[in-house]
Design a protein around this motif. Structure first.
Motif, PDB file in Angstrom:
ATOM      1  N   GLU A 165       0.823  -1.212   0.000  1.00 62.35           N
ATOM      2  CA  GLU A 165       0.000   0.000   0.000  1.00 62.35           C
ATOM      3  C   GLU A 165       0.857   1.262   0.000  1.00 62.35           C
ATOM      4  O   GLU A 165       0.492   2.276  -0.618  1.00 62.35           O
ATOM      5  CB  GLU A 165      -0.940  -0.018   1.202  1.00 62.35           C
ATOM      6  CG  GLU A 165      -2.050  -1.060   1.079  1.00 62.35           C
ATOM      7  CD  GLU A 165      -2.867  -1.236   2.345  1.00 62.35           C
ATOM      8  OE1 GLU A 165      -3.991  -1.754   2.244  1.00 62.35           O
ATOM      9  OE2 GLU A 165      -2.366  -0.859   3.434  1.00 62.35           O
ATOM     10  N   ARG A 197      -6.588   3.366  -3.868  1.00 65.25           N
ATOM     11  CA  ARG A 197      -6.787   2.200  -3.008  1.00 65.25           C
ATOM     12  C   ARG A 197      -6.123   0.985  -3.640  1.00 65.25           C
ATOM     13  O   ARG A 197      -5.812   0.971  -4.835  1.00 65.25           O
ATOM     14  CB  ARG A 197      -8.273   1.936  -2.763  1.00 65.25           C
ATOM     15  CG  ARG A 197      -9.060   1.559  -4.003  1.00 65.25           C
ATOM     16  CD  ARG A 197     -10.559   1.561  -3.720  1.00 65.25           C
ATOM     17  NE  ARG A 197     -10.918   0.544  -2.746  1.00 65.25           N
ATOM     18  CZ  ARG A 197     -11.411  -0.652  -3.072  1.00 65.25           C
ATOM     19  NH1 ARG A 197     -11.582  -0.976  -4.352  1.00 65.25           N
ATOM     20  NH2 ARG A 197     -11.731  -1.523  -2.138  1.00 65.25           N
ATOM     21  N   THR A 257      -6.671  -3.169  -4.004  1.00 61.70           N
ATOM     22  CA  THR A 257      -7.552  -4.318  -3.824  1.00 61.70           C
ATOM     23  C   THR A 257      -6.714  -5.595  -3.841  1.00 61.70           C
ATOM     24  O   THR A 257      -5.947  -5.824  -4.787  1.00 61.70           O
ATOM     25  CB  THR A 257      -8.605  -4.388  -4.946  1.00 61.70           C
ATOM     26  OG1 THR A 257      -9.451  -3.243  -4.857  1.00 61.70           O
ATOM     27  CG2 THR A 257      -9.458  -5.643  -4.821  1.00 61.70           C
ATOM     28  N   LEU A 276      -6.956  -9.554  -4.035  1.00 65.27           N
ATOM     29  CA  LEU A 276      -7.846 -10.678  -4.320  1.00 65.27           C
ATOM     30  C   LEU A 276      -7.672 -11.751  -3.244  1.00 65.27           C
ATOM     31  O   LEU A 276      -6.637 -11.803  -2.562  1.00 65.27           O
ATOM     32  CB  LEU A 276      -7.560 -11.230  -5.708  1.00 65.27           C
ATOM     33  CG  LEU A 276      -7.794 -10.261  -6.883  1.00 65.27           C
ATOM     34  CD1 LEU A 276      -7.633 -10.970  -8.214  1.00 65.27           C
ATOM     35  CD2 LEU A 276      -9.154  -9.577  -6.788  1.00 65.27           C
ATOM     36  N   THR A 325      -7.335   2.342  -8.725  1.00 64.76           N
ATOM     37  CA  THR A 325      -7.267   1.170  -7.858  1.00 64.76           C
ATOM     38  C   THR A 325      -6.226   0.201  -8.396  1.00 64.76           C
ATOM     39  O   THR A 325      -6.263  -0.166  -9.577  1.00 64.76           O
ATOM     40  CB  THR A 325      -8.630   0.456  -7.774  1.00 64.76           C
ATOM     41  OG1 THR A 325      -9.582   1.339  -7.179  1.00 64.76           O
ATOM     42  CG2 THR A 325      -8.533  -0.811  -6.934  1.00 64.76           C
ATOM     43  N   THR A 354      -4.815  -3.514  -8.317  1.00 62.33           N
ATOM     44  CA  THR A 354      -5.310  -4.843  -7.956  1.00 62.33           C
ATOM     45  C   THR A 354      -4.147  -5.824  -7.837  1.00 62.33           C
ATOM     46  O   THR A 354      -3.424  -6.050  -8.816  1.00 62.33           O
ATOM     47  CB  THR A 354      -6.320  -5.365  -8.995  1.00 62.33           C
ATOM     48  OG1 THR A 354      -7.424  -4.458  -9.060  1.00 62.33           O
ATOM     49  CG2 THR A 354      -6.827  -6.750  -8.606  1.00 62.33           C
ATOM     50  N   ARG A 397      -3.285  -9.518  -7.515  1.00 60.14           N
ATOM     51  CA  ARG A 397      -4.001 -10.787  -7.712  1.00 60.14           C
ATOM     52  C   ARG A 397      -3.331 -11.963  -7.007  1.00 60.14           C
ATOM     53  O   ARG A 397      -3.982 -12.913  -6.601  1.00 60.14           O
ATOM     54  CB  ARG A 397      -4.178 -11.078  -9.194  1.00 60.14           C
ATOM     55  CG  ARG A 397      -2.932 -11.436  -9.952  1.00 60.14           C
ATOM     56  CD  ARG A 397      -3.272 -11.867 -11.377  1.00 60.14           C
ATOM     57  NE  ARG A 397      -2.197 -12.578 -12.016  1.00 60.14           N
ATOM     58  CZ  ARG A 397      -1.265 -12.018 -12.765  1.00 60.14           C
ATOM     59  NH1 ARG A 397      -1.292 -10.714 -12.975  1.00 60.14           N
ATOM     60  NH2 ARG A 397      -0.308 -12.747 -13.318  1.00 60.14           N
ATOM     61  N   THR A 436       0.391  -7.755 -10.182  1.00 63.01           N
ATOM     62  CA  THR A 436      -0.755  -6.864 -10.285  1.00 63.01           C
ATOM     63  C   THR A 436      -1.335  -6.887 -11.691  1.00 63.01           C
ATOM     64  O   THR A 436      -0.629  -7.166 -12.667  1.00 63.01           O
ATOM     65  CB  THR A 436      -0.368  -5.419  -9.930  1.00 63.01           C
ATOM     66  OG1 THR A 436       0.497  -4.908 -10.946  1.00 63.01           O
ATOM     67  CG2 THR A 436       0.327  -5.349  -8.587  1.00 63.01           C
TER      68      THR A 436
END
Length: 562
Positions: free
Chosen positions: A455, A466, A468, A470, A513, A515, A517, A532
C-alpha cells in the motif's frame, strides 16, 4: 542528417583491445579473464583487494513512463558516461545484459543506440558470455531435481499440487506459460501442471544480481522455496533447494556467471554489463557485484534501472540499495517530447508535429516522477531531454520551464546523434548535483506488514487511491507472514506503460485502484513479488517479431539487429 542503423554504426567502430580497457581501470591481468579480443570477465575476488578503497559517486538513470516507441534510457546512460569522460571524469557505466526475448521480439537489443552504444553490440545482445544460459541451466537443474525427488519416492513429502518452482527459457514463448508434463507413463515422471517464466524473471537471475559473493550466492540458492509439503495450509511447510541438496551444483553452474563482464562504449569508456532482471516483472537492476566494483574503480558510476522511475528506480532504491548499502548521489530522469505528447493524448501519427497543448497535458507524467524521486526518496534530480529532430524550440522550452517550476534543471541530451559530445551539458549538471547534499530515504520500512508495504508503494509512488487484494493474495500474505517472510521488501510486477496496473491509462494517473491478484515468495533473493493487473512473467512475440528481420551474410556479418 543521415540516419544509420545502430548495428552499422557499431560495426564501423574500431574497438580497443579489452586488456587496454582493463588497463585504464588498473585491473591486474591475474583478475582478467578475456572472452576473445573485446570482452572479458573480472574475477569477483578482485573486490576483496579493493575493499579499502573509497567509493566513487553513484548516478542512477531512470525515465518517465515509457511508450512502445522507447525513450532512450540506455542510450542516455551510455552517452552520459561518455560525456563525463569527455569533461575529464574517471567514469564507468554499469548496465544490465539484454534478454533474447526482447531482442527477437519487439523492443530489440539493449546496448544503447546511435552514437551512444556499448560494443561489441552483436555479442552483447546475442549470448554474450553465456551468463543467461548458466542462469537458465541452474534454474532448470533445480526443477529437474525437484521432479526427480518426487519420482524417486518423495522423501520430503512434497505436494505435487503445490509446487511453486517454474522452469525457464530466455525467449518470449507464450506457448510455455502453462503446460502439463510428465506424460507418457510411469517411467516418464509424475504428470502435473507446470509453467515457464522467461529467464530474466527467474529468481535465480535476481539472486545472481543481489549476491555479495559466491558464499552469499550459495546461501541464497539454498533458501529458494520450491513448493510445500502435503497437509492443510497451516500444517504444510515450505521446501527449499537446500533440502534437495541442489545449492552446490547450482552454484557450480553459476560460478563464472557471477563474474562481471567488461566491455567498452563506442568512445572506449569502460562498461561493466552484468545480470539482467526485467524491470516490470523482476527488480530491474544490474548486479551488486558489478556496481560495487565500478564504484571502487571509478570516480563516477553511471547505472540504470528498468523502465520508468515507478518501476526500475523504485526497485533500485527500495531493494538493491537496501541490500547493498548503496546511496545514489544524483538521479537522471530521461524524457522525450514525443512521449510526453503521447501521454497528453496525441496519437503516434501526430507526434512529429508541434503540439504544445498535448505536451502540456503530458508533462504531469514527468513531474510526478520528479516529485517521487525528490519528495519520497530525497534525492537530487536532473531531467535529460532526449532530443529528436522534430522537437521544436517551443516544445523544448516548455519542458524546461515546467522542470524549473518543480525545482529541477533540464539538460538537452543529443547523445544519439553526437555521442559523448552531445552529453556534456548533462554531464556537467550531474557533476554539480552529485556534490549537492541529500538525505536518501526508503519509500517504506521493510519491518512493516506485507500489505502495508504494498500500500505504501501504491499510494506514494503509483498515486493509487486504493489497493484491492484478491482472496488468493490475502491467503498468501497470511501464509508468508506465518512462515517468517514478512519482513522482506516488495518487488511489484506491474505494467511499464502506466503508473496504474492498466497499460492504457497514460499520463499522470492518480486515484486509481491497484489490484494485487497473487504473490510469490523469492526467499533466496530476499523479496516478495506482488503480481498486479494482467502482468505476465512469460511474454509473447508480436505479430511481426524483430527476429524476422535479423540475418547473417556469407562472411558471418549480422544485420537487422537493433
Amino acid at each position: 542528417m543521415e540516419i544509420r542503423p545502430d548495428i552499422t554504426i557499431a560495426q564501423a567502430t574500431k574497438m580497443e583491445p579489452i586488456a587496454d580497457i582493463a588497463g585504464k581501470l588498473g585491473v591486474p591481468d591475474r583478475h582478467l579473464e578475456p572472452y576473445g579480443k573485446y570482452k572479458a570477465k573480472i574475477d569477483y575476488n578482485y573486490l576483496n583487494e579493493l575493499d579499502g578503497r573509497a567509493d566513487g559517486k553513484l548516478v542512477l538513470v531512470t525515465a518517465i513512463t515509457p511508450t512502445t516507441m522507447g525513450e532512450g534510457k540506455t542510450t542516455t546512460t551510455v552517452g552520459l558516461a561518455d560525456g563525463l569522460n569527455r569533461i575529464g571524469k574517471n567514469v564507468i557505466t554499469a548496465l544490465r545484459e539484454p534478454s533474447l526475448g526482447p531482442v527477437f521480439g519487439v523492443k530489440g537489443g539493449a546496448a544503447g543506440g546511435g552514437y551512444a552504444q556499448v560494443v561489441p553490440m552483436e555479442d552483447i545482445n546475442l549470448h554474450f558470455t553465456g551468463d543467461f544460459h548458466a542462469i537458465g541451466a541452474a534454474n532448470n537443474l533445480l526443477a529437474a531435481m525437484l521432479d526427480n525427488h518426487i519420482y524417486q519416492g518423495n522423501r520430503l513429502g512434497i505436494d505435487p499440487r503445490r509446487i511453486t518452482w517454474r522452469r525457464c527459457v530466455d525467449m518470449n514463448d507464450r506457448q510455455l506459460r502453462f503446460a502439463v508434463d510428465g506424460l507418457g507413463g510411469k517411467a516418464n515422471g509424475m504428470p502435473r501442471e507446470d509453467a515457464w517464466d522467461i529467464t530474466v524473471a527467474s529468481e535465480i537471475m535476481a539472486i545472481l544480481c543481489l549476491a555479495r559473493d559466491i558464499n552469499d550466492l550459495k546461501k541464497r540458492l539454498a533458501a529458494v522455496v520450491v513448493g510445500y509439503t502435503c497437509g492443510s495450509a497451516r500444517e504444510s511447510r515450505p521446501v527449499t533447494a537446500g533440502e534437495l541438496n541442489a545449492a552446490g551444483a547450482m552454484t557450480a553452474l553459476l560460478r563464472d556467471a557471477l563474474k562481471p563482464n567488461l566491455v567498452q562504449t563506442l568512445e572506449h569508456t569502460p562498461a561493466l554489463i552484468h545480470g539482467g532482471p526485467f524491470g516490470n516483472i523482476a527488480h530491474g537492476c544490474n548486479s551488486i557485484i558489478a556496481t560495487k566494483m565500478a564504484l571502487k574503480l571509478a570516480d563516477y558510476t553511471v547505472t540504470e534501472a528498468g523502465f520508468g522511475a515507478d518501476l526500475g528506480a523504485e526497485k533500485f532504491l527500495d531493494i538493491k540499495c537496501r541490500f547493498a548499502g548503496l546511496r545514489p548521489h544524483a538521479v537522471v530522469i530521461v524524457a522525450t517530447v514525443r512521449a510526453l505528447k503521447h501521454h497528453g493524448g496525441a496519437g503516434k501519427d501526430a507526434l512529429a508535429r508541434e503540439d504544445l497543448a498535448a505536451l502540456e497535458r503530458g508533462i504531469p507524467n514527468l513531474t510526478q516522477h520528479i516529485e517521487n524521486i525528490t519528495g519520497v526518496y530525497g534525492l537530487p534530480v536532473v531531467v535529460a531531454i532526449n532530443a529528436f529532430p522534430h522537437d521544436t524550440k517551443a516544445e523544448l522550452d516548455l519542458v524546461e520551464k515546467k522542470c524549473r517550476e518543480h525545482g529541477v534543471n533540464a539538460a538537452l541530451s543529443e547523445v544519439w546523434a553526437k555521442g559523448g559530445a552531445g552529453g556534456e551539458a548533462l554531464a556537467r549538471e550531474v557533476v554539480r548535483l552529485a556534490d549537492t547534499p541529500s538525505e536518501f530515504r526508503f519509500c517504506y520500512d521493510s519491518a512493516l506488514p506485507i500489505r502495508e508495504k504494498i500500500e505504501a508503494i501504491a499510494s506514494r509512488i503509483y498515486r493509487a487511491g486504493r489497493v484491492t487484494f484478491l482472496p488468493q493474495a490475502l491467503e498468501q500474505i497470511a501464509a508468508f507472514e506465518r512462515q517468517g517472510y514478512g519482513a522482506m521488501p516488495i518487488c511489484v510486477a506491474k505494467t511499464q506503460y502506466s503508473f496504474s496496473d492498466d497499460p492504457t491509462l497514460r499520463g499522470a494517473s492518480a486515484g486509481h485502484t491497484l489490484t494485487v491478484r497473487s504473490l510469490r515468495i523469492s526467499a533466496g533473493a530476499g523479496f516478495i513479488v506482488a503480481l498486479t493487473g494482467d502482468i505476465m512473467t512469460m511474454p509473447g512475440l508480436p505479430p511481426v517479431p524483430a527476429a524476422e528481420n535479423i540475418d547473417v551474410d556469407g562472411a558471418g556479418r549480422i544485420s537487422g539487429l537493433f
